[in-house]
Motif scaffolding. Structure first.
Motif, PDB file in Angstrom:
ATOM      1  N   SER A  67      -9.113  13.166  20.454  1.00  0.00           N
ATOM      2  CA  SER A  67      -9.953  12.324  19.606  1.00  0.00           C
ATOM      3  C   SER A  67     -10.086  13.015  18.255  1.00  0.00           C
ATOM      4  O   SER A  67     -10.092  14.239  18.179  1.00  0.00           O
ATOM      5  CB  SER A  67     -11.336  12.175  20.245  1.00  0.00           C
ATOM      6  N   PRO A  68     -10.219  12.225  17.182  1.00  0.00           N
ATOM      7  CA  PRO A  68     -10.371  12.869  15.871  1.00  0.00           C
ATOM      8  C   PRO A  68     -11.607  13.771  15.806  1.00  0.00           C
ATOM      9  O   PRO A  68     -11.663  14.687  14.991  1.00  0.00           O
ATOM     10  CB  PRO A  68     -10.486  11.697  14.898  1.00  0.00           C
ATOM     11  N   ARG A  69     -12.571  13.554  16.675  1.00  0.00           N
ATOM     12  CA  ARG A  69     -13.791  14.350  16.613  1.00  0.00           C
ATOM     13  C   ARG A  69     -13.597  15.782  17.083  1.00  0.00           C
ATOM     14  O   ARG A  69     -14.495  16.605  16.953  1.00  0.00           O
ATOM     15  CB  ARG A  69     -14.902  13.696  17.429  1.00  0.00           C
ATOM     16  N   ARG A  70     -12.447  16.108  17.665  1.00  0.00           N
ATOM     17  CA  ARG A  70     -12.250  17.454  18.207  1.00  0.00           C
ATOM     18  C   ARG A  70     -11.760  18.457  17.169  1.00  0.00           C
ATOM     19  O   ARG A  70     -11.672  19.638  17.477  1.00  0.00           O
ATOM     20  CB  ARG A  70     -11.234  17.441  19.343  1.00  0.00           C
ATOM     21  N   GLN A 164     -20.065  20.763  12.822  1.00  0.00           N
ATOM     22  CA  GLN A 164     -20.088  19.655  13.780  1.00  0.00           C
ATOM     23  C   GLN A 164     -20.714  18.412  13.143  1.00  0.00           C
ATOM     24  O   GLN A 164     -20.164  17.316  13.204  1.00  0.00           O
ATOM     25  CB  GLN A 164     -20.891  20.052  15.022  1.00  0.00           C
ATOM     26  N   GLN A 165     -21.861  18.603  12.512  1.00  0.00           N
ATOM     27  CA  GLN A 165     -22.553  17.446  11.969  1.00  0.00           C
ATOM     28  C   GLN A 165     -21.774  16.804  10.823  1.00  0.00           C
ATOM     29  O   GLN A 165     -21.741  15.583  10.701  1.00  0.00           O
ATOM     30  CB  GLN A 165     -23.973  17.837  11.535  1.00  0.00           C
ATOM     31  N   LEU A 168     -18.775  15.021  12.373  1.00  0.00           N
ATOM     32  CA  LEU A 168     -19.166  13.774  13.026  1.00  0.00           C
ATOM     33  C   LEU A 168     -19.539  12.718  11.986  1.00  0.00           C
ATOM     34  O   LEU A 168     -19.359  11.522  12.216  1.00  0.00           O
ATOM     35  CB  LEU A 168     -20.301  14.011  14.019  1.00  0.00           C
ATOM     36  N   TYR A 171     -16.192  11.555  10.921  1.00  0.00           N
ATOM     37  CA  TYR A 171     -15.654  10.806  12.069  1.00  0.00           C
ATOM     38  C   TYR A 171     -16.293   9.424  12.134  1.00  0.00           C
ATOM     39  O   TYR A 171     -15.615   8.420  12.408  1.00  0.00           O
ATOM     40  CB  TYR A 171     -15.949  11.623  13.332  1.00  0.00           C
ATOM     41  N   SER A 172     -17.585   9.343  11.839  1.00  0.00           N
ATOM     42  CA  SER A 172     -18.233   8.033  11.896  1.00  0.00           C
ATOM     43  C   SER A 172     -17.728   7.141  10.756  1.00  0.00           C
ATOM     44  O   SER A 172     -17.522   5.947  10.944  1.00  0.00           O
ATOM     45  CB  SER A 172     -19.761   8.169  11.885  1.00  0.00           C
ATOM     46  N   ASN A 175     -14.504   5.956  11.940  1.00  0.00           N
ATOM     47  CA  ASN A 175     -14.671   4.910  12.955  1.00  0.00           C
ATOM     48  C   ASN A 175     -14.976   3.562  12.319  1.00  0.00           C
ATOM     49  O   ASN A 175     -14.526   2.528  12.787  1.00  0.00           O
ATOM     50  CB  ASN A 175     -15.803   5.290  13.918  1.00  0.00           C
ATOM     51  N   ARG A 176     -15.773   3.620  11.266  1.00  0.00           N
ATOM     52  CA  ARG A 176     -16.094   2.366  10.588  1.00  0.00           C
ATOM     53  C   ARG A 176     -14.818   1.719  10.059  1.00  0.00           C
ATOM     54  O   ARG A 176     -14.600   0.515  10.212  1.00  0.00           O
ATOM     55  CB  ARG A 176     -17.061   2.648   9.432  1.00  0.00           C
ATOM     56  N   ILE A 178     -11.762   2.258  11.133  1.00  0.00           N
ATOM     57  CA  ILE A 178     -10.920   1.837  12.261  1.00  0.00           C
ATOM     58  C   ILE A 178     -11.390   0.466  12.746  1.00  0.00           C
ATOM     59  O   ILE A 178     -10.592  -0.436  12.994  1.00  0.00           O
ATOM     60  CB  ILE A 178     -10.964   2.877  13.398  1.00  0.00           C
TER      61      ILE A 178
END
Lengths: 637, 221, 257
Positions: A67-70, A164-165, A168, A171-172, A175-176, A178
């Motif tokens: 996942s892109p979040r990793r 991380q924050q 993320l 990543y968010s 996601n939007r 995507i």
């Protein structure tokens, strides 16, 4: 090799504003006609993909993780710098610019660094708008902490998990896009070739890590945001998957590799404990805000720390650098730890460690306050070492952490291959020979959110593009190379595992091209590495097949690239006959053991051109011009 | 009607309906138990109470209808959710372990289905009077005698007590859990809601079970 | 120390898997659980057996890539710890250790201990974001956020998306994962404008992926390596009810500017 940095004219403070106006734009209706390939989904990659998708470009984003979040940006702990001056302690864009240039030991481009300092402020605004929960004070406003190499509090943080924050947040945003269909995400796909058509980067070849399928993707530009190469040392604070493959394969296609010898060794990591060890764990530099670094004065003193009295302790950073003390920059703090250990005053098993002591801070503000600030780090330390850092001091030792070198890019973040852009840690641009703490997150997001969205359209607007599809000859050839590569690894059928080669390479690199480098050592490494590489191609053992999830096969490709890259790194370190930042040549030091730069001969970016495996790469130089700061000896005393 | 659809079809909505119907059924159980305890006040009071309920007329039928609908909905959703839950993990773990969940929470569907069986039997036993000839032979209106006759059989009493144990286990998790489903989990509230399940469960168990026990031991004649 | 592993081996998504017994010899107590697997894998390869495939990356407990159900508990027996930070000193010499992948219909197994957690990405894509363009948002300090809200939002935001909540739940429900994002964004002023749309879409997507439903057993909280509280699930439930009650039926024929 054309190394025109394309730095805009005009005063330093106005370059970026002027350049933004001078650059051409793409009409919103035309943007979807441009296909952009983004490799990597860390801070730089995810922010670039999200932003370009948001603008209306047709973006494909690739990552090798599930996942892109990793992406490993997630592991950054301490914080992100920004010249907001919310604390009113004298910060400004110019000060952040100056601190970064000086922190990088005057080996970075002024114009790039100034732009970085300018946009640092927008990053914080953007992240807060995305819902990133930065630390706040009781008035509800953002809090700051101080970090190494600076005398102001400009570091924004989210406990010990800032990376991380921020990731993320990116990543968010990704996601939007995507969900809006402007970005298509490809996970568990590893980029193995950059494809050039008419000298321009027009696509990539990827291997599906689940099915082994090899596929091509064509586009109008390729953005590499694939991180650093710290894992060439095997043991580093990088994630196990971090690798040089994407940038190295681009390098082999003609992209210049700049300053590969600039590696950052982070001073506060948990010491190595045994042969089985697979990685090193970093403890945030923010710990040095309250922790005091010391070693026993007596050689080979093996008494437990609580039996060593104040007078018998050497708080060496405070002694050597009274004005910065425990917050001396990373390269200096690391080297001082090494010196203490080499002198036989190290602590813990093997004598490879120094104490980071919180006893004074706990006495001053109480255990609860320390727990609030660093609870998760203390917890982590305890988990790994089974020791309680509230009761006895932590033991720390430097470990490879970040790489300042990377693919050469111009002011627009484009490599010397037209259409190949390089962002974040993967490029060389902003940190010179040493990166300051909390600046990696800043650079990754600056590149992705605020630089590439301006410079990429300008490239599109100025170029004519032939129609290219992924079934063109160039792609078929590249696919052939990739699939041959996989087959080759599987057909050697030797007796040594990928891991054993990687470990051996790492040891050579750490011993000969680590914190302190010598001519003799580097020459020795340059003999050993090709030998090891030969053995790799004779004696590698990779079980299983190509048409399935095969982690050994994935690693074989990455280690093969490290075996070539390590040689270039040593070559660069050997040629740079000076000490600067993260590159310390023992031959070049002052009387009191500080790095001795040679601005007369080495005030340039060393850019290497690949000439083939086993052949000596060719050096090109981009001279660094300093018009706004005076080259000075870096002093933190 | 979007709201209705959401409540029935979505994961969170269905759980809310479970909580609301569960809360209503718990209310019924507590009222029912309080009524039963009037037995201890003697035949006149208890029969008068029973008569009072019967004389509600249309209102009684409305309440019965509402109760039935609530019950059917609760059972329907429980079965639907359980089927979905089982489908979500087709292959079980070779090594099954529980970290901290209570036994009561793990066997909700089992205790629930036991209640379904019990309710059918209970209605057949005392409401439709088709299970035991002794009860159908009693004069209509003498609810007190009906209870005493019914619980004189150790087998029947045993079954009732067992069923109350199942109900109690069901409520132990259910009553605490319904607050979470309704979003009422909060630091200030938790000390109460966490204990409420076990408290209600104990009250219901001892309140109901005391009657067959009292009959068997001859305390109620 | 020596241990006996019982490991799930499965060639690919389509094949049948089974538990296999693998011996681990001379394991250091100070090595992490994954380093133990590295060591075992080296030995397997020497004897010509393909190594055990398992997901991992940062090995410092933050990327969320590592998984593994160890003796029935996701991420093993240590509280608030990911598998990569679990150390062998938590086990006894001679112990039998069962290692299984996350088990859920929505997490298909790709190989051995590796599962596909794409469902989590799709749930986030359904609404786990604030719709803000990159450019010039207002100054970061324009909207003060009460410290307690920011702290609570952070407590939820620490989720690493590993999937342990699903693995621990007897219903394979990802409520804690979904709630963490819904809760984080509903606590912050920046997330408020889309709060209704977000919670409805994410809960719908959760169901569409084939996950189970929450039965309030709180096994997720107990297994969560980041110790995220089920209080966030309650907040999501409230958010959901509020959103469902306020939701308007889509009007027809009102497109355009």
């Amino acid at each position: 090799m054309n190394l025109d940095a394309k730095i805009p004219s005009g005063p330093l403070e106005e370059k970026w504003e002027k350049h933004k106006f001078d650059m051409k734009l793409i009409n919103p209706a035309n943007r979807r006609k441009y296909d952009v390939i983004v490799v990597g989904s860390g801070l730089a990659g995810a922010s670039a993909a999200a932003t370009l998708g948001g603008l209306g470009y047709n973006v494909s984003c690739f990552c090798f993780q599930d996942s892109p979040r990793r992406a490993h940006s997630i592991a950054a702990q301490g914080g992100i710098n920004a010249a907001k001056n919310y604390q009113g302690d004298g910060d400004s864009v110019h000060r952040l610019f100056y601190d970064t240039i000086k922190g990088g030991d005057f080996r970075a481009r002024e114009a790039n660094v100034h732009r970085l300092a300018e946009v640092s402020r927008n990053i914080i605004d953007q992240c807060v708008a995305q819902g990133v929960p930065f630390a706040r004070d009781y008035g509800g406003l953002l809090d700051n902490r101080s970090f190494g190499g600076a005398q102001v509090s400009r570091t924004f943080y989210a406990r010990g998990q800032t990376g991380q924050q921020l990731l993320l947040g990116a990543y968010s945003a990704l996601n939007r896009e995507i969900s809006r269909g402007t970005v298509k995400m490809y996970s568990r796909k590893e980029m193995l070739e950059v494809v050039l058509v008419d000298g321009k980067a027009r696509g990539i070849v990827v291997r599906d890590l689940v099915t082994g399928e090899i596929a091509s993707h064509a586009g109008h530009a390729v953005i590499l945001a694939t991180g650093g190469y710290g894992n060439v040392f095997y043991l580093s604070t990088n994630a196990k998957g971090c690798n040089v493959t994407a940038t190295w394969r681009a390098h082999k296609k003609g992209a210049g590799f700049a300053n590969p010898c600039y590696t950052q060794v982070h001073p506060t990591c948990i010491p190595v404990s045994g042969d089985y060890q697979s990685k090193l764990t970093l403890m945030s530099e923010s710990l040095r805000n309250d922790g005091r670094v010391w070693v026993p004065k007596k050689l080979g003193d093996t008494r437990p720390p609580d039996q060593i009295s104040e007078e018998e302790r050497d708080y060496y950073l405070e002694r050597k650098y009274p004005s910065f003390g425990n917050l001396a920059p990373r390269d200096i703090a690391s080297r001082s730890a090494k010196e203490a250990c080499d002198a036989g005053r190290g602590v813990g098993p093997g004598g490879l460690g120094v104490y980071l002591d919180f006893a004074d801070a706990i006495k001053r503000v109480g255990e609860d306050a320390i727990k609030k600030k660093y609870g998760n780090l203390f917890h982590m330390y305890k988990k790994i070492t089974a020791e309680n850092p509230y009761k006895s001091p932590m033991r720390i030792y430097p470990a490879v952490h970040y790489t300042m070198g990377g693919l050469w890019v111009d002011y627009n973040l484009m490599s010397n291959i037209p259409g190949l852009f390089v962002l974040g840690e993967a490029n060389f641009s902003d940190h010179g020979a040493n990166r300051l703490g909390a600046s990696a997150l800043m650079q990754g997001l600056a590149d992705g959110y605020f630089v590439i969205p301006y410079t990429l359209p300008n490239y599109f607007a100025n170029e004519k593009f032939e129609k290219v599809t992924n079934s063109d000859q160039a792609f078929k050839e590249a696919e052939g190379v990739v699939s041959e590569g996989s087959k080759k690894f599987l057909s050697i059928k030797g007796s040594r595992s990928v891991n054993s080669f990687h470990k051996e390479l790492g040891k050579i690199m750490w011993d000969k091209c680590g914190m302190a480098r010598t001519k003799a050592g580097l020459e020795e490494a340059l003999v050993k590495i090709p030998k090891l590489r030969d053995e790799f191609w004779q004696n590698l053992k990779v079980l299983g097949g190509n048409e399935s999830l095969n982690q050994s096969l994935e690693r074989a490709g990455r280690v093969a690239d490290f075996l070539e890259f390590g040689e270039l790194m040593c070559q660069d370190a050997l040629h740079r006959e000076e000490s600067c930042g993260g590159h310390f040549r023992t031959e070049h030091q002052t009387e009191d053991g500080e790095a001795k730069r040679d601005d007369g001969n080495f005030c340039y970016v060393g850019v290497w051109e690949n000439k083939g495996v086993g052949k000596k790469a060719e050096l090109h130089k981009e001279t660094l011009q300093f018009e706004n700061v005076k080259l000075a000896t870096r002093s933190y005393k | 009607m979007k709201l209705c659809h959401r409540l029935f079809q979505s994961s969170v909505g269905a759980k809310m309906l479970m909580a609301i119907t569960g809360l209503m059924l718990t209310g019924f159980v507590l009222v029912h138990m309080s009524g039963n305890l009037i037995l201890y006040a003697g035949p006149e009071k208890f029969n008068a109470y029973a008569h009072g309920i019967k004389s509600l007329g249309a209102l009684l039928w409305l309440m019965r209808g509402g109760l039935l609908a609530t019950f059917v909905l609760h059972v329907y959703l429980a079965i639907k959710l359980t089927i979905e839950n089982k489908a979500a993990r087709p292959v079980p773990y070779a090594y099954e372990a529980t970290i901290q969940a209570t036994a009561a929470s793990r066997f909700m569907i089992h205790t629930g289905l036991m209640m379904l069986v019990f309710v059918i039997y209970h209605l057949a036993h005392y409401t439709f009077k088709i299970v035991s000839p002794e009860i159908s032979a009693l004069a209509p209106g003498d609810a007190y005698a009906m209870v005493v006759t019914g619980f004189s059989s150790p087998a029947v009493s045993g079954f009732y007590i067992l069923a109350m144990a199942a109900l109690s286990a069901h409520l132990r998790h259910g009553v605490s859990s319904l607050f979470q489903s309704l979003g009422l989990y909060h630091g200030n509230l938790n000390p109460i809601t966490e204990k409420l399940g076990p408290i209600v469960a104990s009250i219901v168990f001892f309140g109901f079970s005391s009657i067959p026990l009292a009959v068997l031991m001859g305390a109620i004649k | 120390m020596d241990i006996t592993l019982h490991v799930w081996r499965q060639k690919n998504a389509k094949s049948q898997g089974k538990m296999e017994v693998i011996e681990g010899k001379n394991i250091s107590e100070d090595s992490s659980f994954l380093e133990m697997l590295d060591t075992v894998n080296e030995t397997l390869q020497e004897s010509g057996v393909e190594p055990i495939a398992f997901d991992h990356d940062c090995r410092e407990g933050i990327c969320g890539m590592c998984s593994l159900v160890i003796n029935g508990e996701p991420h093993g027996p240590e509280y608030g710890t990911t598998t990569c930070q679990l150390h062998m000193r938590s086990f006894k010499n001679g112990q039998h250790i069962f290692i299984e992948p996350w088990r859920a219909k929505a997490f298909p197994i790709l190989r051995d201990l590796i599962v596909d957690r794409g469902a989590f990405d799709r749930i986030q894509q359904a609404g786990g974001f604030v719709s803000v363009n990159v450019g010039s948002p207002q100054d970061a300090n324009c909207i003060p956020v009460p410290k307690q809200d920011a702290d609570k939002a952070f407590d939820a935001a620490v989720c690493i998306g590993c999937g342990a909540c699903v693995a621990a739940c007897k219903n394979a429900s990802p409520m804690l994962f979904v709630a963490a994002k819904v809760s984080q964004l509903s606590l912050l002023p920046q997330g408020k404008p889309e709060r209704e749309k977000r919670v409805l879409a994410m809960v719908d997507q959760m169901k569409a992926e084939g996950f189970g439903n929450c039965t309030n057993q709180y096994e997720c909280e107990a297994a969560c390596p980041k110790e995220i509280s089920v209080e966030h699930i309650a907040r999501m439930n409230r958010e959901y009810f509020r959103a469902a009650a306020l939701e308007e039926s889509p009007k027809e024929g009102h497109g355009g500017e």
